[in-house]
Design a protein around this motif. Structure first.
Motif, mmCIF file in Angstrom:
data_model
loop_
_atom_site.group_PDB
_atom_site.id
_atom_site.type_symbol
_atom_site.label_atom_id
_atom_site.label_comp_id
_atom_site.label_asym_id
_atom_site.label_seq_id
_atom_site.Cartn_x
_atom_site.Cartn_y
_atom_site.Cartn_z
ATOM 1 N N THR A 1 0.106 -19.369 -10.572
ATOM 2 C CA THR A 1 0.517 -20.748 -10.301
ATOM 3 C C THR A 1 1.972 -20.775 -9.852
ATOM 4 O O THR A 1 2.734 -19.809 -10.093
ATOM 5 N N ARG A 2 2.326 -21.837 -9.192
ATOM 6 C CA ARG A 2 3.699 -21.980 -8.687
ATOM 7 C C ARG A 2 4.711 -21.774 -9.806
ATOM 8 O O ARG A 2 4.531 -22.262 -10.915
ATOM 9 N N GLY A 3 5.785 -21.107 -9.478
ATOM 10 C CA GLY A 3 6.843 -20.881 -10.446
ATOM 11 C C GLY A 3 6.709 -19.593 -11.230
ATOM 12 O O GLY A 3 7.692 -19.107 -11.800
ATOM 13 N N GLN A 4 5.501 -19.049 -11.273
ATOM 14 C CA GLN A 4 5.329 -17.784 -11.991
ATOM 15 C C GLN A 4 5.877 -16.631 -11.173
ATOM 16 O O GLN A 4 6.290 -16.785 -10.019
ATOM 17 N N GLN A 5 5.886 -15.460 -11.779
ATOM 18 C CA GLN A 5 6.270 -14.270 -11.033
ATOM 19 C C GLN A 5 5.109 -13.285 -11.057
ATOM 20 O O GLN A 5 4.189 -13.405 -11.883
ATOM 21 N N VAL A 6 5.154 -12.326 -10.154
ATOM 22 C CA VAL A 6 4.060 -11.372 -10.047
ATOM 23 C C VAL A 6 4.619 -10.002 -9.677
ATOM 24 O O VAL A 6 5.629 -9.890 -8.979
ATOM 25 N N THR A 7 3.971 -8.977 -10.185
ATOM 26 C CA THR A 7 4.331 -7.599 -9.849
ATOM 27 C C THR A 7 3.112 -6.887 -9.310
ATOM 28 O O THR A 7 2.055 -6.895 -9.946
ATOM 29 N N LEU A 8 3.262 -6.305 -8.137
ATOM 30 C CA LEU A 8 2.185 -5.554 -7.504
ATOM 31 C C LEU A 8 2.563 -4.083 -7.479
ATOM 32 O O LEU A 8 3.738 -3.739 -7.344
ATOM 33 N N SER A 9 1.549 -3.227 -7.559
ATOM 34 C CA SER A 9 1.814 -1.801 -7.633
ATOM 35 C C SER A 9 1.138 -1.059 -6.493
ATOM 36 O O SER A 9 0.069 -1.451 -6.022
ATOM 37 N N CYS A 10 1.773 0.004 -6.050
ATOM 38 C CA CYS A 10 1.261 0.821 -4.962
ATOM 39 C C CYS A 10 1.492 2.293 -5.274
ATOM 40 O O CYS A 10 2.623 2.694 -5.572
ATOM 41 N N SER A 11 0.436 3.078 -5.194
ATOM 42 C CA SER A 11 0.567 4.537 -5.341
ATOM 43 C C SER A 11 0.284 5.172 -3.990
ATOM 44 O O SER A 11 -0.817 5.020 -3.454
ATOM 45 N N PRO A 12 1.254 5.874 -3.429
ATOM 46 C CA PRO A 12 1.063 6.444 -2.086
ATOM 47 C C PRO A 12 0.180 7.683 -2.117
ATOM 48 O O PRO A 12 -0.168 8.191 -3.186
ATOM 49 N N ILE A 13 -0.157 8.135 -0.942
ATOM 50 C CA ILE A 13 -0.859 9.405 -0.810
ATOM 51 C C ILE A 13 0.028 10.513 -1.394
ATOM 52 O O ILE A 13 1.253 10.499 -1.198
ATOM 53 N N SER A 14 -0.588 11.446 -2.088
ATOM 54 C CA SER A 14 0.166 12.520 -2.716
ATOM 55 C C SER A 14 1.038 13.234 -1.686
ATOM 56 O O SER A 14 0.566 13.628 -0.617
ATOM 57 N N GLY A 15 2.326 13.375 -2.017
ATOM 58 C CA GLY A 15 3.259 14.038 -1.115
ATOM 59 C C GLY A 15 4.015 13.095 -0.195
ATOM 60 O O GLY A 15 5.011 13.489 0.418
ATOM 61 N N HIS A 16 3.554 11.867 -0.097
ATOM 62 C CA HIS A 16 4.254 10.891 0.740
ATOM 63 C C HIS A 16 5.396 10.261 -0.046
ATOM 64 O O HIS A 16 5.187 9.772 -1.162
ATOM 65 N N ARG A 17 6.581 10.253 0.544
ATOM 66 C CA ARG A 17 7.737 9.689 -0.153
ATOM 67 C C ARG A 17 8.138 8.319 0.363
ATOM 68 O O ARG A 17 8.941 7.629 -0.248
ATOM 69 N N SER A 18 7.581 7.929 1.501
ATOM 70 C CA SER A 18 7.919 6.617 2.071
ATOM 71 C C SER A 18 6.825 5.614 1.756
ATOM 72 O O SER A 18 5.639 5.878 1.976
ATOM 73 N N VAL A 19 7.232 4.474 1.236
ATOM 74 C CA VAL A 19 6.296 3.383 0.956
ATOM 75 C C VAL A 19 6.861 2.109 1.573
ATOM 76 O O VAL A 19 8.018 1.742 1.334
ATOM 77 N N SER A 20 6.041 1.464 2.370
ATOM 78 C CA SER A 20 6.430 0.193 2.991
ATOM 79 C C SER A 20 5.520 -0.914 2.489
ATOM 80 O O SER A 20 4.345 -0.682 2.208
ATOM 81 N N TRP A 21 6.063 -2.101 2.416
ATOM 82 C CA TRP A 21 5.313 -3.271 1.973
ATOM 83 C C TRP A 21 5.264 -4.300 3.088
ATOM 84 O O TRP A 21 6.272 -4.527 3.784
ATOM 85 N N TYR A 22 4.087 -4.937 3.213
ATOM 86 C CA TYR A 22 3.893 -5.961 4.225
ATOM 87 C C TYR A 22 3.203 -7.168 3.599
ATOM 88 O O TYR A 22 2.407 -7.042 2.678
ATOM 89 N N GLN A 23 3.498 -8.314 4.168
ATOM 90 C CA GLN A 23 2.772 -9.540 3.834
ATOM 91 C C GLN A 23 1.948 -9.925 5.049
ATOM 92 O O GLN A 23 2.455 -9.917 6.182
ATOM 93 N N GLN A 24 0.688 -10.230 4.829
ATOM 94 C CA GLN A 24 -0.162 -10.640 5.938
ATOM 95 C C GLN A 24 -0.784 -11.991 5.654
ATOM 96 O O GLN A 24 -1.466 -12.176 4.640
ATOM 97 N N THR A 25 -0.549 -12.927 6.542
ATOM 98 C CA THR A 25 -1.149 -14.257 6.468
ATOM 99 C C THR A 25 -1.790 -14.559 7.814
ATOM 100 O O THR A 25 -1.390 -13.999 8.835
ATOM 101 N N PRO A 26 -2.798 -15.442 7.835
ATOM 102 C CA PRO A 26 -3.459 -15.755 9.106
ATOM 103 C C PRO A 26 -2.494 -16.262 10.165
ATOM 104 O O PRO A 26 -2.616 -15.943 11.333
#
Lengths: 111, 112
Positions: free
Chosen positions: B14-39
């Protein structure tokens, strides 16, 4: 002006025909170019990448790069209904490797 | 090799809350990028982490933050959620020697 531009479509293609998708970019220093396919509700998956001017073929897909004109295209030969998806063009625009994506072109292959 | 994984896959806040998302990359990959996708906006770059350091940043407000751990896993946090934050959040990883980014399945966030 957006850094990477694509026609949003939809591009309607009869089954068995060639689909031609275009992408233009603004950063003349760009060196790496990628095409991703994204099915509705799914994440993008890499189709192919191209670094050098000219054509690069992989199965039914051919990527074409023209750095002088700053465009990269994707041809899909013998289009199948399973090719119906949104195709994203991506360009690495600076030395740190930041990806810049186009808005995508929706392709609809009709039987 | 296992692909990029993201958790959770779906989230309702709900509005006002906070959220934490997690990402585990492919083993050996040190670069992680985040994107937001909306229509309406397509894929928008949020930030990139490499070896626990933010290397690139997109044009998002400070409510969006991230971090990367020593095992290359990355988290993204959004504070004070707004309705407009409803989107598919994608992370992608790449190796040192290859520029290609490989995407995870995404986290679909709905803010009510």
């Amino acid at each position: 002006q957006k850094e990477v531009e694509q026609n949003s479509g939809p591009l309607s293609v009869p089954e068995g025909a060639i689909a031609s998708l275009n992408c233009t970019y603004s950063d003349r220093g760009s060196q790496s170019f990628f095409w991703y396919r994204q099915y509705s509700g799914k994440s993008p998956e890499l189709i192919m990448f191209i670094y050098s001017n000219g054509d690069k073929e992989d199965g039914r897909f051919t990527a074409q790069l023209n750095k002088a004109s700053q465009y990269v295209s994707l041809l899909i030969r013998d289009s199948q209904p399973s090719d119906s998806a949104t195709y994203l063009c991506a360009v690495i625009t600076d030395s740190w490797g930041k990806f810049q994506f186009g808005a995508g072109t929706q392709v609809v292959v009709t039987p | 090799k296992a692909g990029v994984t993201q958790t959770p896959r779906y989230l309702i806040k709900t509005r006002g809350q906070q959220v934490t998302l997690s990402c585990s990359p492919i083993s050996g990959h040190r670069s992680v990028s985040w994107y937001q996708q909306t229509p309406g906006q397509g894929l928008q770059f949020l930030f990139e982490y490499f070896s626990e350091t933010q290397r690139n940043k997109g044009n998002f407000p400070g409510r969006f933050s991230g971090r990367q751990f020593s095992n290359s896993r990355s988290e993204m946090n959004v504070s004070t959620l707004e309705l407009g934050d409803s989107a598919l959040y994608l992370c992608a990883s790449s190796s040192d020697s290859q520029e290609t980014q490989y995407f995870g399945p995404g986290t679909r966030l709905l803010v009510l």
